[in-house]
Design a protein around this motif. Structure first.
Motif, PDB file in Angstrom:
ATOM      1  N   UNK A 214      -0.570   4.447 -16.368  1.00  0.00           N
ATOM      2  CA  UNK A 214       0.392   4.597 -15.286  1.00  0.00           C
ATOM      3  C   UNK A 214       0.533   3.265 -14.566  1.00  0.00           C
ATOM      4  N   UNK A 215       1.753   2.927 -14.179  1.00  0.00           N
ATOM      5  CA  UNK A 215       1.970   1.689 -13.422  1.00  0.00           C
ATOM      6  C   UNK A 215       3.024   1.939 -12.355  1.00  0.00           C
ATOM      7  N   UNK A 216       2.645   1.708 -11.104  1.00  0.00           N
ATOM      8  CA  UNK A 216       3.545   1.870  -9.966  1.00  0.00           C
ATOM      9  C   UNK A 216       3.721   0.518  -9.310  1.00  0.00           C
ATOM     10  N   UNK A 217       4.974   0.088  -9.169  1.00  0.00           N
ATOM     11  CA  UNK A 217       5.283  -1.204  -8.555  1.00  0.00           C
ATOM     12  C   UNK A 217       5.865  -0.939  -7.171  1.00  0.00           C
ATOM     13  N   UNK A 218       5.253  -1.523  -6.160  1.00  0.00           N
ATOM     14  CA  UNK A 218       5.673  -1.288  -4.773  1.00  0.00           C
ATOM     15  C   UNK A 218       6.219  -2.559  -4.143  1.00  0.00           C
ATOM     16  N   UNK A 219       7.375  -2.419  -3.489  1.00  0.00           N
ATOM     17  CA  UNK A 219       7.933  -3.523  -2.718  1.00  0.00           C
ATOM     18  C   UNK A 219       7.626  -3.389  -1.234  1.00  0.00           C
ATOM     19  N   UNK A 241       6.293  -9.788   1.535  1.00  0.00           N
ATOM     20  CA  UNK A 241       5.619 -10.359   0.368  1.00  0.00           C
ATOM     21  C   UNK A 241       6.396 -10.007  -0.891  1.00  0.00           C
ATOM     22  N   UNK A 242       5.848 -10.409  -2.038  1.00  0.00           N
ATOM     23  CA  UNK A 242       6.462 -10.056  -3.313  1.00  0.00           C
ATOM     24  C   UNK A 242       6.017  -8.634  -3.696  1.00  0.00           C
ATOM     25  N   UNK A 243       5.671  -8.390  -4.946  1.00  0.00           N
ATOM     26  CA  UNK A 243       5.436  -7.030  -5.425  1.00  0.00           C
ATOM     27  C   UNK A 243       3.950  -6.725  -5.580  1.00  0.00           C
TER      28      UNK A 243
END
Length: 322
Positions: A214-219, A241-243
């Motif tokens: 599983x991979x969750x990318x948060x901004x 910030x970035x991600x």
């Protein structure tokens, strides 16, 4: 001030009467053009036209996170340039409204309109970072168009859940938190690849992170909301910030129980943790590769299957009225 109001008539938490009241309130303070979306992608087209003509100072999105995502992608079609592009304002009208709430806006459309008018009078703005997902050069996905996202993206399990929710909505089900939770359970019970991850995260100058399920990318943070409860997948993520990335290497029953509990009890200071959890902060450029095609979602919108996606965190990408 010249403004374009992009209205999603299918927004789940606003009625036609409420929308009329909001339009009247905004029109009393600015030169307003209101446009109602008629098809998927229409909000993007309207915002792109506003950005390209240069005749609009502000674009207001009245709808849920999907409407906001489309407007942002229209505004940034030619690239980020906060000093040239119209500003963005959001009046929440969806079921969750993560982007608006993460900005600190009220979750009620009428209250949010009042806050927006106050912010305009006081000239309160904030320039936020955004995420950009692109097809990876040299892969079968390299021709996939790039797309911006405002608060999160995901490859794998969470995108599968969103795909299930969209199928239920097409069958007439209302978008509720209970519907999401039911699909989480069904996706977990039907998941065939819980123990062996297929996703690898690669970034310049670092060893790859392998075997992610599983991979969750948060901004930004929080990642989402369950009712009024914020859920923090990556507590350090922010619009400055970035991600950030949360990856899990195992989705066995004990692991899911542990990480689900951690998410439900998460806070701005503490998110999921453990030997099977990977947390990465402030990444500007990275790529997710999968051995098999996996579903991709951005801002709660299911975008089909991908085997490779390149992510870029772009600081100070768009100015927002807050």
């Amino acid at each position: 001030m010249r403004a374009l109001l992009v209205v999603n008539p299918a927004a789940t938490t606003t009625s036609a009467r409420t929308r009329d009241v909001l339009i009247h309130a905004l029109a009393s303070e600015m030169k307003l053009e209101a446009a109602t979306t008629e098809y998927r992608g229409h909000a993007r087209d309207l915002a792109r036209r506003a950005a390209e003509t240069g005749n609009v100072d502000l674009v207001v999105a009245l709808g849920g996170d999907g409407t906001v995502n489309e407007v942002v992608n229209g505004l940034l079609h030619g690239g980020p340039d906060p000093d040239r592009l119209p500003d963005l304002a959001v009046v929440p009208g969806g079921s969750t409204n993560v982007f608006a709430r993460a900005l600190g806006l009220p979750n009620d459309a009428v209250e949010a309109t009042g806050a927006l008018l106050d912010a305009l009078r006081e000239e309160r703005t904030r320039t936020v970072s955004l995420g950009l997902a692109s097809g990876t050069p040299g892969t079968e996905d390299e021709s996939v168009p790039s797309r911006w996202f405002t608060f999160c993206a995901g490859l794998g399990f969470d995108a599968s859940v969103i795909g299930r929710v969209e199928q239920q909505r097409e069958r007439g089900k209302r978008s509720t938190h209970a519907l999401y939770l039911r699909q989480v359970v069904r996706q977990f019970l039907g998941e065939t690849n819980r123990r062996h991850g297929t996703i690898t995260l690669e970034r310049p100058g670092e060893d790859p992170v392998e075997d992610l399920v599983l991979s969750i990318i948060c901004n930004t943070s929080p990642w989402t909301y369950l009712g009024n409860r914020p859920v923090y997948a990556s507590p350090e993520a922010s619009f400055e910030t970035a991600l950030d990335v949360l990856g899990l290497r195992r989705l066995s029953t004990p692991a899911v129980a542990r990480y689900a509990t951690q998410l439900l009890t998460s806070s701005p200071e503490r998110g999921p943790r453990g030997k099977h959890a990977v947390s990465l902060h402030d990444l500007t450029d990275f790529t997710l590769h999968s051995k098999v095609p996996l579903p991709l979602q951005m801002d709660g919108d299911h975008l089909g299957l991908r085997t490779s996606v390149t992510f870029t965190g772009v600081r100070r990408a768009l100015r927002v009225i807050v």
